[in-house]
Design an enzyme around this catalytic site. Structure first.
Site, PDB file in Angstrom:
ATOM      1  N   GLY A  20     -12.893 -13.583  49.892  1.00 28.11           N
ATOM      2  CA  GLY A  20     -12.342 -12.704  48.863  1.00 28.11           C
ATOM      3  C   GLY A  20     -12.924 -12.996  47.499  1.00 28.11           C
ATOM      4  O   GLY A  20     -12.221 -12.972  46.493  1.00 28.11           O
ATOM      5  N   ALA A  21     -14.243 -13.222  47.445  1.00 22.76           N
ATOM      6  CA  ALA A  21     -14.881 -13.693  46.211  1.00 22.76           C
ATOM      7  C   ALA A  21     -15.213 -12.590  45.226  1.00 22.76           C
ATOM      8  O   ALA A  21     -15.668 -12.875  44.115  1.00 22.76           O
ATOM      9  CB  ALA A  21     -16.165 -14.459  46.568  1.00 22.76           C
ATOM     10  N   ASN A  22     -14.971 -11.331  45.585  1.00 17.19           N
ATOM     11  CA  ASN A  22     -15.418 -10.244  44.717  1.00 17.19           C
ATOM     12  C   ASN A  22     -14.461  -9.913  43.577  1.00 17.19           C
ATOM     13  O   ASN A  22     -14.828  -9.183  42.658  1.00 17.19           O
ATOM     14  CB  ASN A  22     -15.674  -8.979  45.527  1.00 17.19           C
ATOM     15  CG  ASN A  22     -14.458  -8.523  46.298  1.00 17.19           C
ATOM     16  OD1 ASN A  22     -14.240  -8.986  47.410  1.00 17.19           O
ATOM     17  ND2 ASN A  22     -13.658  -7.624  45.732  1.00 17.19           N
ATOM     18  N   GLY A  24     -10.504 -11.008  41.223  1.00 15.43           N
ATOM     19  CA  GLY A  24      -9.361 -11.880  40.954  1.00 15.43           C
ATOM     20  C   GLY A  24      -9.675 -13.353  41.005  1.00 15.43           C
ATOM     21  O   GLY A  24     -10.659 -13.830  40.430  1.00 15.43           O
ATOM     22  N   GLY A  26     -10.650 -15.184  43.524  1.00 21.64           N
ATOM     23  CA  GLY A  26     -11.870 -15.511  44.255  1.00 21.64           C
ATOM     24  C   GLY A  26     -13.097 -15.419  43.368  1.00 21.64           C
ATOM     25  O   GLY A  26     -13.999 -16.258  43.447  1.00 21.64           O
ATOM     26  N   SER A 149       1.575 -19.524  48.153  1.00 22.17           N
ATOM     27  CA  SER A 149       2.261 -18.766  47.116  1.00 22.17           C
ATOM     28  C   SER A 149       3.673 -19.307  46.939  1.00 22.17           C
ATOM     29  O   SER A 149       4.243 -19.897  47.862  1.00 22.17           O
ATOM     30  CB  SER A 149       2.334 -17.288  47.529  1.00 22.17           C
ATOM     31  OG  SER A 149       3.270 -16.574  46.750  1.00 22.17           O
ATOM     32  N   TYR A 174       5.087 -11.117  53.744  1.00 24.63           N
ATOM     33  CA  TYR A 174       4.161 -11.813  52.838  1.00 24.63           C
ATOM     34  C   TYR A 174       4.530 -13.288  52.727  1.00 24.63           C
ATOM     35  O   TYR A 174       3.661 -14.173  52.833  1.00 24.63           O
ATOM     36  CB  TYR A 174       4.191 -11.161  51.450  1.00 24.63           C
ATOM     37  CG  TYR A 174       3.301 -11.860  50.444  1.00 24.63           C
ATOM     38  CD1 TYR A 174       1.916 -11.786  50.552  1.00 24.63           C
ATOM     39  CD2 TYR A 174       3.843 -12.598  49.387  1.00 24.63           C
ATOM     40  CE1 TYR A 174       1.096 -12.426  49.630  1.00 24.63           C
ATOM     41  CE2 TYR A 174       3.031 -13.235  48.468  1.00 24.63           C
ATOM     42  CZ  TYR A 174       1.656 -13.151  48.592  1.00 24.63           C
ATOM     43  OH  TYR A 174       0.841 -13.797  47.684  1.00 24.63           O
TER      44      TYR A 174
END
Length: 306
Positions: A20-22, A24, A26, A149, A174
Site C-alpha cells: 500500500g505504498a502509493n 497515505g 504507505g 489500529s 474492521y
C-alpha cells in the site's frame, strides 16, 4: 530518549517492502526509507496510482532505487504471484512493512470467498509473510511490521463467523481484522524465537490520521464534523507514520512489542510503546487463529511444535 529520524543513519545496503505504498501512511513510510537510501519495493493494488506516487518520489529523490510491483491483497493468487516475482528479483528482505488496508467499506466478498477487510488487512499479509519468510530469516537483523489500529481494543476474533456471513457490521469487522494483525505480529514473533530465527515481528498503529482510509465515511462527516475534530484528535500522515518507522528503524526494539502515539487517548503524539488488549495477548486465540489462517490460505509455516 525520544525517536528522531535524524539519528537514523543511511542504510543503502538494505531492502524494504511496503504494501500500500502509493498513498497515505504507505507513501510516507516509503519516502522516509528512501531518505535513508534504502532500496524500496512499492507493492500496490492500483498500478496507475502507484506509478504516479513513484514518480512523485523520484522527483524528490532522483537517485532512489525504487520499484513498483502489483499486489492485490484481496486476491491470494495475486499475493502468490507477487511473492514469486519478489523472490526472483531480490536476494534479501530487511524490512517487510505490512501497511496496506481498507477501513469500513460496504460488505464485499473477495474472489477467494472471504470478507474484504479480513482478507485485505490481515489474511493477505499472513500469506505474504509466509511466502517471503525464507528471504526474511536469511537476512540479518530483518523485521516484519504489522499495522494495527486502536479499533482492536474493543474487538474479538469471532471464529464462528470470521467472514461476517451471518452479520456484517463495518466497524466490528474492521476491528477484528486489525486485532488479527496484532495477534499475528505477536504470535509470529513467538514462533520465530522458538525456531531460533533472529528476525523479529512488531506491530504499530498510527492513531488517527486523515488518509485515504476515510473514503468510506459518510460525506457529511468528511465535509463538516471531520474538519472540526481534526485539530484535536488527529495528526498528519508524516507524524502518524512515526510509530511504524520507530518499529522498523530504531535499534533497541523488542520483538512482539506494539507502538503507537503516546498523546491523549493514543490519538496523536510522540511514538512509543503502547498497551494492547487482553484479546491481543491471548496465546490460545493466537494459535487457533494461526491454524485457521493456514487452512484459509492453503499454506503452512513456522510449526508451533518446534
Amino acid at each position: 530518549m525520544s525517536f528522531n529520524l535524524k539519528n537514523i543513519k543511511s542504510q543503502p545496503q538494505r531492502v524494504a517492502l511496503v504494501t500500500g505504498a502509493n498513498g497515505g501512511l504507505g507513501f510516507e513510510t516509503t519516502r522516509v526509507l528512501l531518505s535513508k537510501h534504502m532500496r524500496v519495493v512499492m507493492a500496490c493494488r492500483d498500478l496507475d496510482k502507484g506509478a504516479k506516487a513513484k514518480q512523485k518520489l523520484l522527483d524528490h529523490y532522483p537517485e532512489a532505487r525504487l520499484e513498483l510491483l502489483p499486489l492485490d491483497l484481496a486476491s491470494l493468487d495475486s499475493v502468490r504471484n507477487f511473492a514469486e516475482a519478489y523472490l526472483e528479483k531480490y536476494s534479501r528482505l530487511d524490512l517487510l512493512i505490512n501497511n496496506a488496508g481498507v477501513m469500513v467499506p460496504p460488505y464485499k466478498v473477495t474472489e477467494d470467498g472471504y470478507e474484504l477487510q479480513f482478507q485485505a488487512n490481515y489474511l493477505g499479509h499472513f500469506l505474504l509473510t509466509g511466502l517471503l519468510l525464507e528471504r526474511l530469516t536469511s537476512t540479518e537483523k530483518s523485521r516484519v511490521v504489522l499495522l494495527s489500529s486502536k479499533a482492536h481494543e474493543r474487538a474479538s476474533i469471532n471464529f464462528e463467523d470470521l467472514q461476517s456471513e451471518k452479520n456484517y457490521a463495518r466497524w466490528k469487522a474492521y476491528g477484528q481484522s486489525k486485532l488479527a494483525c496484532l495477534i499475528f505480529a505477536k504470535e509470529l514473533n513467538r514462533r520465530l524465537r522458538r525456531n531460533d530465527f533472529q528476525t523479529i515481528a512488531v506491530a504499530a498503529h498510527p492513531g488517527i490520521s486523515n488518509t485515504g482510509l476515510f473514503r468510506y465515511f459518510p460525506k457529511w462527516f468528511n465535509q463538516t464534523l471531520g474538519p472540526l475534530l481534526s485539530p484535536f484528535i488527529s495528526h498528519p500522515p508524516e507524524k502518524a507514520v512515526k510509530p511504524t518507522l520507530k518499529a522498523a528503524l530504531e535499534k533497541n526494539i523488542t520483538g512482539g512489542s506494539y507502538y503507537g502515539p503516546t498523546g491523549f487517548m493514543g490519538f496523536k503524539g510522540a511514538p512509543g510503546k503502547v498497551q494492547s488488549s487482553e484479546n491481543a495477548n491471548d496465546e490460545s486465540v493466537a494459535k487457533r487463529l494461526w491454524k485457521v489462517s493456514e487452512e484459509l490460505v492453503g499454506f503452512k509455516y513456522l510449526d508451533s511444535s518446534n
